[in-house]
Design a protein around this motif. Structure first.
Motif, short mmCIF file in Angstrom:
data_model
loop_
_atom_site.label_atom_id
_atom_site.label_comp_id
_atom_site.label_asym_id
_atom_site.label_seq_id
_atom_site.Cartn_x
_atom_site.Cartn_y
_atom_site.Cartn_z
N VAL A 160 12.78 4.16 -4.09
CA VAL A 160 11.71 3.29 -3.60
C VAL A 160 10.88 4.02 -2.53
CG1 VAL A 160 11.23 1.20 -2.27
CG2 VAL A 160 12.83 1.11 -4.17
N ARG A 161 11.55 4.67 -1.60
CA ARG A 161 10.83 5.40 -0.57
C ARG A 161 9.97 6.51 -1.17
NH1 ARG A 161 15.89 4.96 2.02
NH2 ARG A 161 16.37 7.12 1.49
N GLU A 162 10.51 7.22 -2.15
CA GLU A 162 9.74 8.31 -2.77
C GLU A 162 8.55 7.77 -3.54
OE1 GLU A 162 12.70 10.27 -5.06
OE2 GLU A 162 13.51 11.43 -3.37
N LEU A 163 8.70 6.63 -4.23
CA LEU A 163 7.56 6.05 -4.94
C LEU A 163 6.48 5.58 -3.97
CD1 LEU A 163 9.44 4.00 -7.70
CD2 LEU A 163 8.10 6.10 -8.02
N LYS A 164 6.87 5.17 -2.78
CA LYS A 164 5.89 4.75 -1.76
C LYS A 164 5.23 5.95 -1.09
CE LYS A 164 7.95 0.29 -0.51
NZ LYS A 164 8.59 -0.51 0.57
N THR A 173 0.85 -1.19 0.00
CA THR A 173 0.00 0.00 0.00
C THR A 173 0.88 1.24 0.00
OG1 THR A 173 -1.73 -1.18 1.22
CG2 THR A 173 -1.82 1.23 1.21
N LEU A 174 0.68 2.11 -0.96
CA LEU A 174 1.46 3.33 -1.06
C LEU A 174 0.89 4.37 -0.10
CD1 LEU A 174 1.77 3.48 -4.96
CD2 LEU A 174 3.27 2.33 -3.31
N THR A 175 1.78 5.08 0.56
CA THR A 175 1.33 6.11 1.50
C THR A 175 0.57 7.22 0.79
OG1 THR A 175 3.26 5.63 2.87
CG2 THR A 175 2.10 7.67 3.33
N ALA A 176 0.98 7.56 -0.40
CA ALA A 176 0.29 8.55 -1.23
C ALA A 176 0.14 7.97 -2.62
CB ALA A 176 1.07 9.87 -1.27
N PRO A 177 -0.91 8.31 -3.34
CA PRO A 177 -1.10 7.77 -4.70
C PRO A 177 0.07 8.11 -5.62
CG PRO A 177 -3.10 8.83 -3.93
CD PRO A 177 -2.03 9.18 -2.94
N LEU A 178 0.42 7.16 -6.47
CA LEU A 178 1.45 7.36 -7.48
C LEU A 178 0.74 7.71 -8.79
CD1 LEU A 178 4.32 7.18 -8.66
CD2 LEU A 178 3.97 4.71 -8.88
N HIS A 179 0.94 8.93 -9.26
CA HIS A 179 0.33 9.37 -10.51
C HIS A 179 1.35 9.22 -11.64
CE1 HIS A 179 -3.21 11.20 -8.57
NE2 HIS A 179 -2.36 11.52 -7.60
N VAL A 180 0.88 8.65 -12.75
CA VAL A 180 1.73 8.44 -13.92
C VAL A 180 1.12 9.23 -15.08
CG1 VAL A 180 2.81 6.74 -15.44
CG2 VAL A 180 2.33 6.15 -13.05
N TYR A 181 1.89 10.19 -15.61
CA TYR A 181 1.39 11.05 -16.68
C TYR A 181 2.31 10.95 -17.90
CZ TYR A 181 -1.06 13.44 -12.82
OH TYR A 181 -1.82 13.75 -11.74
N PRO A 182 1.75 10.93 -19.10
CA PRO A 182 2.58 11.08 -20.30
C PRO A 182 3.06 12.53 -20.40
CG PRO A 182 0.48 10.02 -20.81
CD PRO A 182 0.35 10.58 -19.44
N VAL A 183 4.32 12.71 -20.79
CA VAL A 183 4.89 14.05 -20.99
C VAL A 183 4.70 14.43 -22.46
CG1 VAL A 183 6.97 15.46 -20.89
CG2 VAL A 183 6.55 13.71 -19.13
N THR A 184 4.01 15.54 -22.69
CA THR A 184 3.76 16.00 -24.07
C THR A 184 4.88 16.89 -24.58
OG1 THR A 184 2.44 17.84 -23.22
CG2 THR A 184 1.27 15.80 -23.77
#
Length: 235
Positions: free
Chosen positions: A229-233, A105-116
């Protein structure tokens, strides 16, 4: 003239009964007790002899049969020990596998965006993008619609095939299709991994990722990989 008396008559008169039993009674009772004790001992000895005679004496086993039984016992012991070791190994493997398959479980949501597109400097207010830091200074990365990930199946550091370390992320089945569609549309471009409005990493998509197994390459050492890893979590 006084009456005659007979001495013989006086000597043959019987004595009172008490004079016969007064001295011989205790000795007779003691003899009877000794006889009863001897009878009990004889009865006990006879019972022991009877029990001993009833026992069936087992004939000695032939040496060959004894050796075969010994080998059979050793074989059973070895097989039992092997089964116990295998059971422990399987149980340990199952426990380890269950731990690995527990979602992270991630402490905060991990958002993945395409870079335009990207441009030097800070992103202007109201721009759909995020500011990151490059070697030349701040860079504004404009972003398009992405996805949010709240849990992952696995997130760990691993050694890369060359030098350095990688960060491996395994997505859950519920997120794999959306991520596959996202990477299929952005091959050759960058994806922005954002946590709490902060750009964590900016990997380039080399190919569409259909199985949900994402490998982020680039951390030069283990400390940098652990920090990623910590930052992604979200920590």
């Amino acid at each position: 003239m006084p009456p005659e008396t007979s001495i013989a008559d006086a000597g043959t008169q019987p004595l009172p009964a008490a004079s016969y039993t007064g001295g011989a009674g205790p000795d007779a009772e003691a003899r009877r007790r000794r006889e009863r004790a001897a009878q009990r001992r004889r009865a006990q000895a006879e019972a022991k002899r009877s029990r001993a005679a009833q026992r069936v004496r087992q004939p000695p086993r032939p040496p060959a049969r004894a050796a075969a039984e010994h080998r059979s016992s050793l074989l059973i012991m070895v097989m039992t020990l092997g089964l116990l070791i295998a059971a422990v190994a399987v149980t340990g493997g199952l426990v380890a596998a269950s731990r690995r398959t527990q979602p992270v479980t991630l402490t905060a949501p991990l958002h993945v965006y395409p870079v335009t597109q990207s441009a030097p400097g800070q992103c202007p207010a109201g721009t759909p993008g995020i500011t990151g830091q490059a070697s030349t200074g701040p860079v504004c990365y404009r972003l398009s619609q992405g996805i949010a990930i709240h849990k992952v199946s696995d997130l760990r550091v691993q050694r890369s095939k060359g030098t350095g370390y990688d960060v491996a992320v395994t997505l859950r089945p519920v997120d794999r299709r959306a991520f596959a569609d996202l990477t299929r549309a952005t091959v050759g471009r960058d994806l922005a991994f954002v946590v709490r409005e902060r750009l964590v990493t900016l990997p380039r998509v080399d190919m569409a990722i259909l199985d949900g197994k994402v490998v982020v390459t680039g951390p030069p050492d283990r400390a940098a990989a652990d920090r990623l890893v910590r930052e992604l979590k979200g920590r």
